[in-house]
Write a protein that holds these residues in place. Sequence first.
Motif: not given
Length: 290
Positions: A189-215
């Motif tokens: 989808l993103v066609r960039n290995r570094v961006a994909a790796a960052l997304l896959l690491v940061l979203w489960p670790l931090l992104g979902e927590r922030i998204a949960g707070i906002l929701l």
Amino acid sequence: MSHTTPGLHANATPATRATALQRAMRYEWRHLTGLRSTWILLGALAALDLVAGLTAPIGLEPGTAPSSWSMVTAFQMDAISMQLPLSALILLPLATGPVATELSRGTARTTWLTLAGRRTAFAAKLLVGGALGALSALGGAVLVASSATAALAVTGKAHPNWAQTLPGLLGYTIFMTCWPVIAASVVALVRNRVAAALLLVLWPLLGERIAGILLRLVPGVEALAGRLPFGAGRAAMAASVDTLPETDRALVEAFVGSDLSTGTGTAVFIGFTTLIAALGAWSYIKRDAR
């Protein structure tokens, strides 16, 4: 460019397509097992599994047994408190590599021709990746259990209730089967290995927590905060948490960050994996490689 090659027409029979997929999977498996990096990463996983098992008796009184949950934690490499299994992070290069490498090097068209089409090529990558994830989870559990059994016998400690660890092991295996599928699809989808790796690491670790707070701040959608995909995945892996005392169970549930039951969490995570795989397939099949 056509999405199929002369070797696999759009009206090919199901048997022909199945044969092509089998060939594609053998191709992907040989490629994966032929890489030195594969064996380095799997070797690192195996070493960590052995250490996790050997340290099971630490802190136990003579004749006592480690709790079922502590052994589940060893199987999963502390997936709940880390928010993502360490094994998933170690396998990330293997999960993203098959798609990222060919896109970055411009060899995707060669792969499509070799494997009789884009659909077949992408399906093979996902199936082989999922198989690798499942085998790493199950193989790691065998190493943990074997080394723990030996360590407990040598130190005179009792054995845990292995049957109580099976639900947690099943949830972990499902997570690790889905993980490479998600990783490869995100790269497509993103066609960039570094961006994909960052997304896959940061979203489960931090992104979902922030998204949960906002929701939780938005009326009418607060319930979605406890139903985000990786929280659901952690709920699936926490299947053995009911073996814990109530106070410890509350702490684990806080780490999970989801109010879903084990079964519902498993279904949500599998559904999320299916959706991401479909989007990744669309991107891989429809868009030109760059």
